[in-house]
Write an enzyme that holds these catalytic residues in place. Sequence first.
Site, PDB file in Angstrom:
ATOM      1  N   GLU A   1       0.879  -1.311  -0.042  1.00 55.21           N
ATOM      2  CA  GLU A   1       0.049  -0.101  -0.049  1.00 55.21           C
ATOM      3  C   GLU A   1       0.798   1.331  -0.147  1.00 55.21           C
ATOM      4  O   GLU A   1       0.284   2.199  -0.662  1.00 55.21           O
ATOM      5  CB  GLU A   1      -1.018   0.032   1.311  1.00 55.21           C
ATOM      6  CG  GLU A   1      -1.984  -1.105   1.406  1.00 55.21           C
ATOM      7  CD  GLU A   1      -1.136  -2.276   2.240  1.00 55.21           C
ATOM      8  OE1 GLU A   1      -2.128  -2.681   2.988  1.00 55.21           O
ATOM      9  OE2 GLU A   1      -0.240  -2.658   2.062  1.00 55.21           O
TER      10      GLU A   1
ATOM     11  N   CYS B   1      -2.651  -3.005   7.516  1.00 52.25           N
ATOM     12  CA  CYS B   1      -2.238  -2.722   9.044  1.00 52.25           C
ATOM     13  C   CYS B   1      -2.427  -1.589   9.616  1.00 52.25           C
ATOM     14  O   CYS B   1      -2.778  -0.534   8.377  1.00 52.25           O
ATOM     15  CB  CYS B   1      -0.709  -3.149   9.100  1.00 52.25           C
ATOM     16  SG  CYS B   1       0.419  -1.983   8.154  1.00 52.25           S
TER      17      CYS B   1
END
Length: 151
Positions: A57, A85
């Site tokens: 990401e 996360c």
Amino acid sequence: MATPRDYGFMQRAIELARIAGERGEVPVGAVVVLNGQIVGEGSNRPIGNCDPSAHAEIIALRQAAEHLQNYRLPEATLYVTIEPCTMCFGAMVHARVGRLVYGAAEPRAGAVESRLRLSKENFFNHRIAVEGGVMAGETGDLVKEFFRGRR
């Protein structure tokens, strides 16, 4: 609700996840889409880059921001194969990503809905629309197979 277009972009994220797995990285892939076009993509590289922040990401967000010459991405959608996360969700908030679409939940450390549920908190200065579970079977299997091969 997921659209047919979402499945196409998730398929590209899956391809990137497979590439990460082939490099020995946890198989996670991500793409950032704006106006129907991929403007950033990434696959996990923390081991290869010796960089704990080199999650798929983050790499995709960095590429998109550089491509657009703007770190703010309010109209963008980020597609990622596994629930993000804490670090990655925080980066999405700071980038003002408009929408997140993820594949499989991450029950041990997922920060969007599984564990911390950060997407539901109201203390952030930005809210991200979330669509989870898109192609969850396929994306989850990639990670399960990767770790099964390591044990």
